[in-house]
Every structure is written in C-alpha cells, then in structure tokens.
Design an enzyme around this catalytic site. Structure first.
Site, PDB file in Angstrom:
ATOM      1  N   TYR A 160      33.528  -3.784   5.562  1.00  0.00           N
ATOM      2  CA  TYR A 160      34.201  -3.867   6.529  1.00  0.00           C
ATOM      3  C   TYR A 160      33.536  -5.034   7.356  1.00  0.00           C
ATOM      4  CZ  TYR A 160      36.850   0.327   5.290  1.00  0.00           C
ATOM      5  OH  TYR A 160      37.759   1.229   4.664  1.00  0.00           O
ATOM      6  N   GLU A 216      38.056   4.368  10.985  1.00  0.00           N
ATOM      7  CA  GLU A 216      36.945   5.168  11.159  1.00  0.00           C
ATOM      8  C   GLU A 216      36.213   5.339   9.525  1.00  0.00           C
ATOM      9  OE1 GLU A 216      40.035   6.991  12.155  1.00  0.00           O
ATOM     10  OE2 GLU A 216      39.655   6.620  14.260  1.00  0.00           O
TER      11      GLU A 216
HETATM   12  C1  LIG Z   1      33.652   1.016  -0.344  1.00  0.00           C
HETATM   13  C2  LIG Z   1      34.507   0.537  -1.572  1.00  0.00           C
HETATM   14  C3  LIG Z   1      36.106   0.571  -1.374  1.00  0.00           C
HETATM   15  C4  LIG Z   1      33.995  -0.873  -2.092  1.00  0.00           C
HETATM   16  O1  LIG Z   1      34.905  -1.225  -3.289  1.00  0.00           O
HETATM   17  P1  LIG Z   1      34.319  -2.294  -4.247  1.00  0.00           P
HETATM   18  O2  LIG Z   1      35.621  -2.732  -5.047  1.00  0.00           O
HETATM   19  O3  LIG Z   1      33.137  -1.703  -4.969  1.00  0.00           O
HETATM   20  O4  LIG Z   1      33.756  -3.341  -3.145  1.00  0.00           O
HETATM   21  P2  LIG Z   1      33.618  -4.696  -3.548  1.00  0.00           P
HETATM   22  O5  LIG Z   1      32.957  -4.924  -4.995  1.00  0.00           O
HETATM   23  O6  LIG Z   1      34.830  -5.792  -3.408  1.00  0.00           O
HETATM   24  O7  LIG Z   1      32.442  -5.544  -2.623  1.00  0.00           O
HETATM   25  C5  LIG Z   1      32.609  -6.134  -1.547  1.00  0.00           C
HETATM   26  C6  LIG Z   1      31.650  -5.718  -0.368  1.00  0.00           C
HETATM   27  O8  LIG Z   1      31.616  -4.250  -0.149  1.00  0.00           O
HETATM   28  C7  LIG Z   1      30.226  -4.001   0.136  1.00  0.00           C
HETATM   29  N1  LIG Z   1      29.679  -2.845  -1.098  1.00  0.00           N
HETATM   30  C8  LIG Z   1      30.493  -2.431  -1.789  1.00  0.00           C
HETATM   31  N2  LIG Z   1      29.716  -1.787  -2.480  1.00  0.00           N
HETATM   32  C9  LIG Z   1      28.469  -1.699  -2.074  1.00  0.00           C
HETATM   33  C10 LIG Z   1      27.423  -0.989  -2.286  1.00  0.00           C
HETATM   34  N3  LIG Z   1      27.364   0.018  -3.224  1.00  0.00           N
HETATM   35  N4  LIG Z   1      26.372  -1.068  -1.436  1.00  0.00           N
HETATM   36  C11 LIG Z   1      26.384  -1.613  -0.492  1.00  0.00           C
HETATM   37  N5  LIG Z   1      27.491  -2.650  -0.164  1.00  0.00           N
HETATM   38  C12 LIG Z   1      28.575  -2.567  -1.021  1.00  0.00           C
HETATM   39  C13 LIG Z   1      29.476  -5.386  -0.089  1.00  0.00           C
HETATM   40  O9  LIG Z   1      29.127  -6.031   1.219  1.00  0.00           O
HETATM   41  C14 LIG Z   1      30.125  -5.978  -1.078  1.00  0.00           C
HETATM   42  O10 LIG Z   1      29.898  -7.553  -0.954  1.00  0.00           O
HETATM   43  P3  LIG Z   1      28.906  -8.330  -1.699  1.00  0.00           P
HETATM   44  O11 LIG Z   1      29.506  -8.222  -3.163  1.00  0.00           O
HETATM   45  O12 LIG Z   1      28.991  -9.607  -1.318  1.00  0.00           O
HETATM   46  O13 LIG Z   1      27.669  -7.555  -1.498  1.00  0.00           O
HETATM   47  C15 LIG Z   1      34.309   1.663  -2.791  1.00  0.00           C
HETATM   48  O14 LIG Z   1      32.774   1.764  -2.849  1.00  0.00           O
HETATM   49  C16 LIG Z   1      34.967   3.076  -2.594  1.00  0.00           C
HETATM   50  O15 LIG Z   1      36.058   2.992  -3.019  1.00  0.00           O
HETATM   51  N6  LIG Z   1      34.210   3.939  -2.131  1.00  0.00           N
HETATM   52  C17 LIG Z   1      34.760   5.398  -2.198  1.00  0.00           C
HETATM   53  C18 LIG Z   1      35.754   5.407  -1.043  1.00  0.00           C
HETATM   54  C19 LIG Z   1      35.315   4.951   0.297  1.00  0.00           C
HETATM   55  O16 LIG Z   1      34.362   5.497   0.889  1.00  0.00           O
HETATM   56  N7  LIG Z   1      36.357   4.214   0.824  1.00  0.00           N
HETATM   57  C20 LIG Z   1      36.097   3.747   2.391  1.00  0.00           C
HETATM   58  C21 LIG Z   1      36.398   4.613   3.248  1.00  0.00           C
HETATM   59  S1  LIG Z   1      37.923   4.406   4.046  1.00  0.00           S
END
Ligand SMILES: CC(C)(COP(=O)(O)OP(=O)(O)OC[C@H]1O[C@@H](n2cnc3c(N)ncnc32)[C@H](O)[C@@H]1OP(=O)(O)O)[C@@H](O)C(=O)NCCC(=O)NCCS
Length: 147
Positions: free
Chosen positions: A118, A106
């Site tokens: 995801y 979710e």
């Molecule tokens: C969501 C989260 C885990 C992404 O982690 P991250 O290490 O920054 O992500 P990555 O650098 O590996 O990015 C992978 C993909 O995620 C997506 N993504 C990550 N950050 C993004 C942003 N700010 N806006 C849009 N897409 C994003 C993109 O699809 C990206 O692929 P791309 O680089 O080819 O565009 C991080 O923002 C986070 O910890 N958020 C707070 C906690 C949370 O909401 N967790 C998920 C809910 S369970």
C-alpha cells in the site's frame, strides 16, 4: 505469465471464499462474498486469473468519493510476482475514473508485505485502531491515500 484482471461475478464467489481461507486467519464466508458481489451496490471486486485459474482478488466499497479497500488476497503460490500490485493498480485507476478521490483501509500492524504494497501506492499511516482484529486482538493501522 498471461494475467487477466476482470470484474468479479457470480461464478467467482466460491473461489474467492476458498482463496480467503488460504490467505487470512479470519476468512470471509461464501455468503459474505455472495452479498458483496450480488447485493452490495457500493462494492467493486476484481479477480486476477492465469490460464483460467483465479490467483487473487481485490475489492473496495465506494462511499461517496471515498474508496474503502476491503481485501487484497493473492494465492500463496503466486505471490511476489507483481499480481497484488496489478490488482491495486486496476482498483485505483478504475474507481478514480468513477469519482473516487481518496482511499482508506485497515491493515494488521504485523502485515509488513501489505503495508509495503500500500505504501508503494502512496498510502500513509493515519493512526491505529486498537484491538481491531477479533481473532487475536491485534491493532490495525489505518492508512489513507489522498489525491
Ligand atoms: C500482501 C499481498 C496481497 C501482496 O501480494 P503480491 O502479489 O505478493 O505482491 P506483489 O508481488 O505485487 O508486490 C508488490 C509490493 O508489495 C510488497 N510486498 C509484497 N510481498 C512482500 C513481502 N513478502 N515482504 C515485503 N514486501 C512485500 C512490496 O512492496 C512489493 O513491491 P516490490 O516487489 O517492488 O518489493 C499478499 O502477500 C497476500 O495476499 N497476503 C495475504 C493477504 C493479505 O494480507 N492481504 C492484505 C490485507 S487486506
């Protein structure tokens, strides 16, 4: 970037709870993480480290052949470096080798970064849970990845 991904252990419980405070409006307590890491036989958690510093974690519950992703959290200073993607990749590969065939989670409807992450792994929206989040009444999107 010298990134290490390994299975979470007892020493990670406190840093995981601290990470949650930085990453979520409704963080899990240290006690919740302790139960997950030390007591829940269905749980599988991994952490990402750079130079011995935890920069993120991810986990899921393995229920028969379904993986229920609980959390993916990356420290705000280490986002957009591919670490979230690396963690999800390890989570899926490891559990697929152990019999998990489909995955669900979710996610808040407002959480565009997570939905995008995801989606990259083939997760698709399968409906909404209305008012799922207690802190602000936000809806959850239910996502599934089926093999
Ligand atoms: C969501 C989260 C885990 C992404 O982690 P991250 O290490 O920054 O992500 P990555 O650098 O590996 O990015 C992978 C993909 O995620 C997506 N993504 C990550 N950050 C993004 C942003 N700010 N806006 C849009 N897409 C994003 C993109 O699809 C990206 O692929 P791309 O680089 O080819 O565009 C991080 O923002 C986070 O910890 N958020 C707070 C906690 C949370 O909401 N967790 C998920 C809910 S369970």
């Amino acid at each position: 970037m010298n990134l290490i991904v390994r299975q979470a252990e007892e020493k990670d419980i406190k840093p995981m709870a601290e990470m949650d405070i930085l990453c979520f409006t409704a963080p899990w307590s240290e006690d919740s993480f302790r139960k997950e890491i030390e007591e829940n036989p269905l749980a599988f958690y991994i952490v990402a480290e750079i130079d011995d510093r935890m920069v993120g974690y991810a986990g899921l519950w393995c229920i028969v052949d379904e993986g229920h992703i609980t959390n993916v959290a990356i420290h705000p200073l280490f986002r957009r470096k591919g670490i979230g993607e690396a963690l999800v990749s390890v989570l899926l590969e490891h559990t697929a080798q152990n019999g998990i065939r489909s995955y669900t989670l979710e996610v808040r409807v407002s959480n565009a970064p997570a939905i995008s992450l995801y989606s990259k792994f083939g997760f698709e929206s399968a409906g909404l849970r209305k008012n799922y989040y207690e802190d602000n009444g936000e809806d959850a999107i239910i996502m599934w990845r089926k093999s």
